[in-house]
Design a protein around this motif. Structure first.
Motif, PDB file in Angstrom:
ATOM      1  N   ASP A  12       0.915   4.875 -12.067  1.00  0.00           N
ATOM      2  CA  ASP A  12       1.001   3.625 -11.324  1.00  0.00           C
ATOM      3  C   ASP A  12       1.494   3.843  -9.901  1.00  0.00           C
ATOM      4  O   ASP A  12       1.022   3.196  -8.970  1.00  0.00           O
ATOM      5  CB  ASP A  12       1.829   2.579 -12.060  1.00  0.00           C
ATOM      6  CG  ASP A  12       3.189   3.064 -12.506  1.00  0.00           C
ATOM      7  OD1 ASP A  12       3.494   4.266 -12.367  1.00  0.00           O
ATOM      8  OD2 ASP A  12       3.959   2.242 -13.010  1.00  0.00           O
ATOM      9  N   ALA A  15      -1.456   5.340  -7.962  1.00  0.00           N
ATOM     10  CA  ALA A  15      -2.472   4.309  -7.747  1.00  0.00           C
ATOM     11  C   ALA A  15      -2.026   3.319  -6.672  1.00  0.00           C
ATOM     12  O   ALA A  15      -2.843   2.885  -5.846  1.00  0.00           O
ATOM     13  CB  ALA A  15      -2.765   3.576  -9.054  1.00  0.00           C
ATOM     14  N   LEU A  53      -4.696  -1.787 -10.608  1.00  0.00           N
ATOM     15  CA  LEU A  53      -4.538  -0.437 -10.052  1.00  0.00           C
ATOM     16  C   LEU A  53      -5.688   0.468 -10.482  1.00  0.00           C
ATOM     17  O   LEU A  53      -6.214   1.238  -9.676  1.00  0.00           O
ATOM     18  CB  LEU A  53      -3.186   0.148 -10.476  1.00  0.00           C
ATOM     19  CG  LEU A  53      -1.959  -0.551  -9.877  1.00  0.00           C
ATOM     20  CD1 LEU A  53      -0.685  -0.020 -10.521  1.00  0.00           C
ATOM     21  CD2 LEU A  53      -1.925  -0.406  -8.368  1.00  0.00           C
ATOM     22  N   ALA A  54      -6.104   0.361 -11.735  1.00  0.00           N
ATOM     23  CA  ALA A  54      -7.237   1.160 -12.209  1.00  0.00           C
ATOM     24  C   ALA A  54      -8.515   0.779 -11.465  1.00  0.00           C
ATOM     25  O   ALA A  54      -9.300   1.650 -11.086  1.00  0.00           O
ATOM     26  CB  ALA A  54      -7.423   0.978 -13.720  1.00  0.00           C
ATOM     27  N   SER A  56      -8.747  -0.363  -8.462  1.00  0.00           N
ATOM     28  CA  SER A  56      -8.686   0.153  -7.091  1.00  0.00           C
ATOM     29  C   SER A  56      -9.007   1.645  -7.057  1.00  0.00           C
ATOM     30  O   SER A  56      -9.641   2.127  -6.109  1.00  0.00           O
ATOM     31  CB  SER A  56      -7.329  -0.141  -6.458  1.00  0.00           C
ATOM     32  OG  SER A  56      -6.300   0.625  -7.042  1.00  0.00           O
ATOM     33  N   LEU A  57      -8.605   2.374  -8.083  1.00  0.00           N
ATOM     34  CA  LEU A  57      -8.961   3.796  -8.156  1.00  0.00           C
ATOM     35  C   LEU A  57     -10.448   3.975  -8.460  1.00  0.00           C
ATOM     36  O   LEU A  57     -11.096   4.866  -7.909  1.00  0.00           O
ATOM     37  CB  LEU A  57      -8.099   4.507  -9.196  1.00  0.00           C
ATOM     38  CG  LEU A  57      -6.621   4.640  -8.846  1.00  0.00           C
ATOM     39  CD1 LEU A  57      -5.838   5.195 -10.021  1.00  0.00           C
ATOM     40  CD2 LEU A  57      -6.426   5.503  -7.605  1.00  0.00           C
ATOM     41  N   LEU A  81      -6.298  11.452  -8.902  1.00  0.00           N
ATOM     42  CA  LEU A  81      -6.606  10.028  -8.806  1.00  0.00           C
ATOM     43  C   LEU A  81      -7.451   9.573  -9.986  1.00  0.00           C
ATOM     44  O   LEU A  81      -7.215   8.502 -10.553  1.00  0.00           O
ATOM     45  CB  LEU A  81      -7.319   9.737  -7.479  1.00  0.00           C
ATOM     46  CG  LEU A  81      -6.479   9.987  -6.228  1.00  0.00           C
ATOM     47  CD1 LEU A  81      -7.348   9.910  -4.983  1.00  0.00           C
ATOM     48  CD2 LEU A  81      -5.320   9.019  -6.142  1.00  0.00           C
ATOM     49  N   ARG A  85      -6.402   6.895 -13.021  1.00  0.00           N
ATOM     50  CA  ARG A  85      -7.192   5.748 -13.478  1.00  0.00           C
ATOM     51  C   ARG A  85      -7.324   5.751 -14.988  1.00  0.00           C
ATOM     52  O   ARG A  85      -7.147   4.723 -15.648  1.00  0.00           O
ATOM     53  CB  ARG A  85      -8.589   5.746 -12.844  1.00  0.00           C
ATOM     54  CG  ARG A  85      -9.424   4.558 -13.366  1.00  0.00           C
ATOM     55  CD  ARG A  85     -10.826   4.575 -12.875  1.00  0.00           C
ATOM     56  NE  ARG A  85     -11.573   5.784 -13.170  1.00  0.00           N
ATOM     57  CZ  ARG A  85     -12.183   6.039 -14.316  1.00  0.00           C
ATOM     58  NH1 ARG A  85     -12.073   5.214 -15.343  1.00  0.00           N
ATOM     59  NH2 ARG A  85     -12.865   7.175 -14.483  1.00  0.00           N
TER      60      ARG A  85
END
Length: 91
Positions: A12, A15, A53-54, A56-57, A81, A85
């Motif tokens: 987290d 991310a 967050l996932a 965005s990755l 990265l 994710r």
């Protein structure tokens, strides 16, 4: 916070740093908002949620030049990265 090894940054945290990097450039930020469907207010309200967050990755993964540039600026491997994710999606 889940870690893959003793020296790894929590998924987290990594991310979130990647998301800040993404939002630091207006055109890239606009693409993120457009492609994810998150409006700026929603993004602010949900910024720490694993799913956001996932996403965005995943956005970075979908355009390799951004993934590589972000990883370089954050001083991590692109694979870190991607791994972050996967960890966030498993939560």
């Amino acid at each position: 916070m889940k870690r893959t090894d003793s020296n790894a940054e929590p998924a987290d945290a990594l991310a979130l740093r990647a998301l800040v990097w993404t939002l630091s450039e207006p055109d890239r930020a606009s693409r993120l908002v457009s492609l994810t469907g998150l409006d700026p207010d929603d993004l602010r309200a949900r910024i720490t949620e694993p799913g956001v967050l996932a996403a965005s990755l995943m956005f970075l993964e979908q355009y390799e030049p951004d993934l590589i540039a972000c990883a370089g600026d954050l001083a991590v491997k692109p694979e870190a990265l991607v791994r972050a994710r996967h960890e966030l999606e498993a939560r």
